[in-house]
Scaffold this motif. Structure first.
Motif, PDB file in Angstrom:
ATOM      1  N   ALA A 116       0.819  -1.209   0.000  1.00  8.82           N
ATOM      2  CA  ALA A 116       0.000   0.000   0.000  1.00  8.82           C
ATOM      3  C   ALA A 116       0.851   1.256   0.000  1.00  8.82           C
ATOM      4  CB  ALA A 116      -0.930  -0.011   1.210  1.00  8.82           C
ATOM      5  N   VAL A 117       1.972   1.221   0.702  1.00 10.67           N
ATOM      6  CA  VAL A 117       2.783   2.426   0.841  1.00 10.67           C
ATOM      7  C   VAL A 117       3.448   2.816  -0.473  1.00 10.67           C
ATOM      8  CG1 VAL A 117       5.036   1.437   1.437  1.00 10.67           C
ATOM      9  CG2 VAL A 117       4.286   3.546   2.545  1.00 10.67           C
ATOM     10  N   LEU A 118       3.530   1.878  -1.426  1.00 14.46           N
ATOM     11  CA  LEU A 118       4.152   2.178  -2.717  1.00 14.46           C
ATOM     12  C   LEU A 118       3.139   2.532  -3.797  1.00 14.46           C
ATOM     13  CD1 LEU A 118       7.135   2.149  -3.787  1.00 14.46           C
ATOM     14  CD2 LEU A 118       6.831   1.284  -1.486  1.00 14.46           C
ATOM     15  N   VAL A 119       1.898   2.041  -3.675  1.00 16.52           N
ATOM     16  CA  VAL A 119       0.918   2.276  -4.737  1.00 16.52           C
ATOM     17  C   VAL A 119       0.687   3.764  -4.942  1.00 16.52           C
ATOM     18  CG1 VAL A 119      -1.504   2.004  -5.367  1.00 16.52           C
ATOM     19  CG2 VAL A 119      -0.233   0.053  -4.514  1.00 16.52           C
ATOM     20  N   VAL A 120       0.411   4.492  -3.872  1.00 15.78           N
ATOM     21  CA  VAL A 120       0.127   5.922  -3.979  1.00 15.78           C
ATOM     22  C   VAL A 120       1.378   6.699  -4.375  1.00 15.78           C
ATOM     23  CG1 VAL A 120      -0.585   7.960  -2.667  1.00 15.78           C
ATOM     24  CG2 VAL A 120      -1.805   5.802  -2.380  1.00 15.78           C
ATOM     25  N   ALA A 121       2.548   6.239  -3.942  1.00 13.52           N
ATOM     26  CA  ALA A 121       3.788   6.956  -4.233  1.00 13.52           C
ATOM     27  C   ALA A 121       4.337   6.656  -5.622  1.00 13.52           C
ATOM     28  CB  ALA A 121       4.846   6.599  -3.182  1.00 13.52           C
ATOM     29  N   LEU A 122       3.769   5.677  -6.321  1.00 15.57           N
ATOM     30  CA  LEU A 122       4.352   5.217  -7.584  1.00 15.57           C
ATOM     31  C   LEU A 122       4.489   6.319  -8.635  1.00 15.57           C
ATOM     32  CD1 LEU A 122       5.416   2.416  -8.214  1.00 15.57           C
ATOM     33  CD2 LEU A 122       3.303   1.933  -9.435  1.00 15.57           C
ATOM     34  N   PRO A 123       3.477   7.156  -8.880  1.00 15.69           N
ATOM     35  CA  PRO A 123       3.660   8.219  -9.878  1.00 15.69           C
ATOM     36  C   PRO A 123       4.793   9.174  -9.524  1.00 15.69           C
ATOM     37  CG  PRO A 123       1.332   7.912  -9.408  1.00 15.69           C
ATOM     38  CD  PRO A 123       2.084   7.111  -8.391  1.00 15.69           C
ATOM     39  N   THR A 124       4.913   9.525  -8.248  1.00 20.17           N
ATOM     40  CA  THR A 124       5.978  10.441  -7.822  1.00 20.17           C
ATOM     41  C   THR A 124       7.347   9.801  -7.973  1.00 20.17           C
ATOM     42  OG1 THR A 124       4.474  11.472  -6.225  1.00 20.17           O
ATOM     43  CG2 THR A 124       6.820  11.833  -5.902  1.00 20.17           C
ATOM     44  N   ILE A 125       7.474   8.550  -7.544  1.00 21.52           N
ATOM     45  CA  ILE A 125       8.773   7.872  -7.642  1.00 21.52           C
ATOM     46  C   ILE A 125       9.174   7.704  -9.104  1.00 21.52           C
ATOM     47  CG2 ILE A 125      10.000   5.723  -7.161  1.00 21.52           C
ATOM     48  CD1 ILE A 125       8.271   5.394  -4.681  1.00 21.52           C
ATOM     49  N   GLY A 126       8.216   7.310  -9.955  1.00 28.25           N
ATOM     50  CA  GLY A 126       8.526   7.146 -11.370  1.00 28.25           C
ATOM     51  C   GLY A 126       8.991   8.433 -12.004  1.00 28.25           C
ATOM     52  N   GLY A 186       9.329   4.932 -16.726  1.00 28.24           N
ATOM     53  CA  GLY A 186       7.932   4.766 -17.081  1.00 28.24           C
ATOM     54  C   GLY A 186       7.225   3.793 -16.169  1.00 28.24           C
ATOM     55  N   LEU A 187       5.955   3.625 -16.403  1.00 28.79           N
ATOM     56  CA  LEU A 187       5.129   2.789 -15.531  1.00 28.79           C
ATOM     57  C   LEU A 187       5.544   1.332 -15.572  1.00 28.79           C
ATOM     58  CD1 LEU A 187       2.732   2.642 -13.628  1.00 28.79           C
ATOM     59  CD2 LEU A 187       1.232   2.444 -15.609  1.00 28.79           C
ATOM     60  N   VAL A 188       5.969   0.837 -16.719  1.00 25.69           N
ATOM     61  CA  VAL A 188       6.364  -0.575 -16.829  1.00 25.69           C
ATOM     62  C   VAL A 188       7.550  -0.876 -15.925  1.00 25.69           C
ATOM     63  CG1 VAL A 188       7.283  -2.319 -18.388  1.00 25.69           C
ATOM     64  CG2 VAL A 188       5.425  -0.851 -19.146  1.00 25.69           C
ATOM     65  N   ASP A 189       8.488   0.053 -15.828  1.00 26.88           N
ATOM     66  CA  ASP A 189       9.624  -0.140 -14.920  1.00 26.88           C
ATOM     67  C   ASP A 189       9.232   0.130 -13.474  1.00 26.88           C
ATOM     68  OD1 ASP A 189      11.392  -0.813 -16.972  1.00 26.88           O
ATOM     69  OD2 ASP A 189      11.891   1.285 -17.369  1.00 26.88           O
ATOM     70  N   ALA A 190       8.411   1.170 -13.249  1.00 27.21           N
ATOM     71  CA  ALA A 190       8.049   1.535 -11.881  1.00 27.21           C
ATOM     72  C   ALA A 190       7.202   0.461 -11.199  1.00 27.21           C
ATOM     73  CB  ALA A 190       7.303   2.866 -11.884  1.00 27.21           C
ATOM     74  N   GLN A 191       6.404  -0.289 -11.971  1.00 30.51           N
ATOM     75  CA  GLN A 191       5.539  -1.286 -11.344  1.00 30.51           C
ATOM     76  C   GLN A 191       6.325  -2.374 -10.626  1.00 30.51           C
ATOM     77  OE1 GLN A 191       5.005  -4.699 -12.372  1.00 30.51           O
ATOM     78  NE2 GLN A 191       6.606  -4.590 -13.944  1.00 30.51           N
ATOM     79  N   LEU A 194       4.141  10.624   3.759  1.00 31.83           N
ATOM     80  CA  LEU A 194       5.584  10.596   3.499  1.00 31.83           C
ATOM     81  C   LEU A 194       5.917  11.079   2.098  1.00 31.83           C
ATOM     82  CD1 LEU A 194       6.441   7.192   5.233  1.00 31.83           C
ATOM     83  CD2 LEU A 194       6.820   9.496   6.115  1.00 31.83           C
ATOM     84  N   THR A 195       5.081  10.749   1.115  1.00 34.06           N
ATOM     85  CA  THR A 195       5.344  11.216  -0.247  1.00 34.06           C
ATOM     86  C   THR A 195       5.264  12.735  -0.322  1.00 34.06           C
ATOM     87  OG1 THR A 195       4.384   9.168  -1.104  1.00 34.06           O
ATOM     88  CG2 THR A 195       4.690  10.954  -2.667  1.00 34.06           C
ATOM     89  N   SER A 196       4.384  13.327   0.490  1.00 31.50           N
ATOM     90  CA  SER A 196       4.277  14.786   0.500  1.00 31.50           C
ATOM     91  C   SER A 196       5.541  15.431   1.054  1.00 31.50           C
ATOM     92  CB  SER A 196       3.070  15.206   1.345  1.00 31.50           C
ATOM     93  OG  SER A 196       1.882  14.666   0.817  1.00 31.50           O
ATOM     94  N   VAL A 197       6.277  14.703   1.901  1.00 31.36           N
ATOM     95  CA  VAL A 197       7.536  15.227   2.455  1.00 31.36           C
ATOM     96  C   VAL A 197       8.700  14.887   1.536  1.00 31.36           C
ATOM     97  CG1 VAL A 197       9.113  15.142   4.433  1.00 31.36           C
ATOM     98  CG2 VAL A 197       6.637  15.033   4.801  1.00 31.36           C
ATOM     99  N   ASP A 198       8.917  13.596   1.309  1.00 30.07           N
ATOM    100  CA  ASP A 198       9.979  13.109   0.424  1.00 30.07           C
ATOM    101  C   ASP A 198       9.665  11.657   0.113  1.00 30.07           C
ATOM    102  OD1 ASP A 198      12.259  12.207  -0.874  1.00 30.07           O
ATOM    103  OD2 ASP A 198      13.627  13.363   0.368  1.00 30.07           O
ATOM    104  N   TRP A 199       9.545  11.322  -1.171  1.00 28.54           N
ATOM    105  CA  TRP A 199       9.136   9.972  -1.551  1.00 28.54           C
ATOM    106  C   TRP A 199      10.092   8.904  -1.045  1.00 28.54           C
ATOM    107  CZ3 TRP A 199      12.531   7.108  -4.441  1.00 28.54           C
ATOM    108  CH2 TRP A 199      13.517   7.802  -5.133  1.00 28.54           C
ATOM    109  N   ARG A 200      11.340   9.270  -0.786  1.00 26.85           N
ATOM    110  CA  ARG A 200      12.301   8.257  -0.314  1.00 26.85           C
ATOM    111  C   ARG A 200      11.931   7.721   1.073  1.00 26.85           C
ATOM    112  NH1 ARG A 200      16.663   7.127  -3.219  1.00 26.85           N
ATOM    113  NH2 ARG A 200      17.190   8.485  -4.973  1.00 26.85           N
ATOM    114  N   TRP A 201      11.191   8.503   1.845  1.00 25.55           N
ATOM    115  CA  TRP A 201      10.780   8.012   3.154  1.00 25.55           C
ATOM    116  C   TRP A 201       9.782   6.869   3.043  1.00 25.55           C
ATOM    117  CZ3 TRP A 201      13.303   8.454   7.371  1.00 25.55           C
ATOM    118  CH2 TRP A 201      14.091   9.574   7.631  1.00 25.55           C
TER     119      TRP A 201
END
Length: 465
Positions: free
Chosen positions: A33-43, A49-54, A164-171
């Motif tokens: 769950a913690v990665l699903v919402v952050a996926l667009p930001t991390i990518g 792209g999405l294929v690599d980020a998934q 955490l994504t709102s602060v820094d996605w690395r968290w």
């Protein structure tokens, strides 16, 4: 049982141990769950792209699902305490590596390692509870707390992801490290020691581990790359053929070691396939809705996380009473009814477009899916192990959870590949999902397949079994 083990079974020490194991289960549950919402930001930040980020999501699921069948061997060889502590330490280290990694490839490897560690701690957790808590009310209460932690993990993961994504996605990648270290320090005091013992036969030879994991990774790669590269592309076709060959070889190796559980226990097969379809379609839907809310509607990660909470909070609230529901209404009926509701929600999702409002478009979809989980979540697990003898239930549970994780990973990979077919390389500028109905159709078909499997449990033959 050693003296230390006896001390650990006292009421205070026992509940301290339960705190550690439940905290660990909570960490494992929120990792997706913690990665699903952050996926667009991390990518967007890493320029992939999405294929690599998934792979950030599916990598953890593949590590978890690919290790579950073989984790018991490691636990038997090292002893529960040693295996648990080593896995927790490696989990914390992999979290640090993921949070600091400069490339997406290193993050994916770290996520895969975390999945493997989570499989070992999950294998150990239930075994330790069964050893420390005597049968009866104490063990039932302990299992309820343990289950509640797992059911709450997804909701907490969504909240943390938004914050955490709102602060820094690395968290979102690194925050489990201090939590795991704290649990590790407490675990050293409360997890009872036990000597390494003989490795019990689990129906899978040691050579099956790399064969099975390799096959799962190759098939996931093929599902993700097929829509973008083409299904006849040499890399896609090669991954499909070699992945399928590895899985068939694993089956052959397992057959030589003993009768497959799926063939011996039809209810286990039905429950595993139904739970895999329920989980996979759910993950696929969340990926589509996350991209819709963030890249089409322009919502922040925090508001996206809040918007998705109705899909998981009801399960967390009702988890303590799920056992009573199963006893009153029967597992097969709850699985069938629960399997019918999510596909209705997925069909509603097909009408989403950039102008669809949250209250009239997204929320009804999430509520239908959530109701399906409330009804079927516990019933599926009960049905999976109900007909399995006690000495085989550990293997049956591992087989069931493996199907849940791997079907989920495969569905997310295919959905991501279909979403990326008409999209630019950057996730930040992905167009609306109105042009990507093929991805939603995969979610619908997966959900309907799970419902059809659930219906087989209502047949006269199944009821007699």
């Amino acid at each position: 049982m050693t003296a230390a083990s006896t001390r650990s079974s006292s009421p205070t020490a026992g509940w301290g141990l339960l705190l550690v194991l439940s905290g660990n289960m909570l960490l494992d549950a929120l990792e997706v769950a913690v990665l699903v919402v952050a996926l667009p930001t991390i990518g967007a930040e890493l320029g992939v792209g999405l294929v690599d980020a998934q792979w950030l999501v599916t990598g953890f699921a593949l590590g978890f699902g690919g290790t579950l069948l073989f984790g018991r061997r490691l636990v038997d060889a090292l002893g529960r305490r040693r295996a648990y502590l080593l896995a927790m330490a490696a989990f914390a280290l992999a979290s640090v590596v993921a949070g600091l990694a400069p490339t997406v490839g290193l993050v994916i490897v770290a996520r895969f390692v975390k999945g493997c560690c989570a499989a070992v701690t999950a294998t150990t957790g239930l075994a330790v509870i069964a050893t420390v808590f005597p049968p009866g009310p104490h063990r039932d209460r302990a299992l309820s707390v343990y289950t509640l932690a797992g059911a709450s993990g997804f909701s907490l993961g969504l909240v943390l992801s938004g914050l955490l994504t709102s602060v820094d996605w690395r968290w979102t990648l690194a925050f489990p490290a201090p939590v795991a270290l704290a649990l590790l320090l407490v675990a050293r005091r409360h997890v009872p020691p036990d000597p390494p013992g003989p490795v019990e036969a689990d129906g899978h030879p040691a050579a099956g581990a790399p064969t099975f994991v390799g096959g799962a990774v190759l098939l996931t790669y093929a599902l993700a790359s097929g829509p973008t590269r083409g299904w006849t592309d040499p890399w896609t076709l090669g991954a499909l053929l070699f992945g399928a060959g590895a899985v068939l070889l694993f089956r052959r190796l397992g057959r030589a070691a003993g009768p497959p559980l799926f063939r011996a226990f039809p209810t286990l097969r039905q429950a595993a396939l139904g739970a895999g379809a329920l989980n996979g379609s759910y993950w696929g839907l969340l990926l589509v809705l996350t991209l819709h809310l963030q890249t089409v509607r322009g919502w922040s990660p925090w508001w996206t996380a809040v918007a998705l909470l109705p899909a998981s909070v009801p399960l967390a609230i009702t988890a303590p009473w799920s056992g009573r529901m199963v006893r009153r209404f029967g597992a097969a009926r709850l699985v069938a009814l629960g399997g019918a509701l999510p596909p209705l929600g997925y069909l509603l999702a097909l009408r989403l477009d950039p102008d669809t409002g949250y209250l009239t478009g997204v929320l009804p979809v999430l509520l239908l899916v959530s109701a399906g989980f409330v009804l079927a979540f516990a019933a599926l697990h009960v049905r999976a192990v109900a007909a399995v003898p006690g000495e085989l239930r550990g293997r049956a549970t591992a087989t069931y959870q493996t199907a849940v994780q791997l079907v989920g990973a495969g569905t997310v990979a295919l959905v991501a590949g279909l979403l990326a077919t008409d999209s630019p390389a950057s996730l930040a500028s992905m167009p609306g999902i109105g042009d990507h109905r093929a991805a939603l159709l995969v979610v619908v078909v997966t959900g309907v397949a799970g419902f059809l499997v659930a219906l087989t449990g209502l047949s006269p033959l199944a009821r007699r079994a």
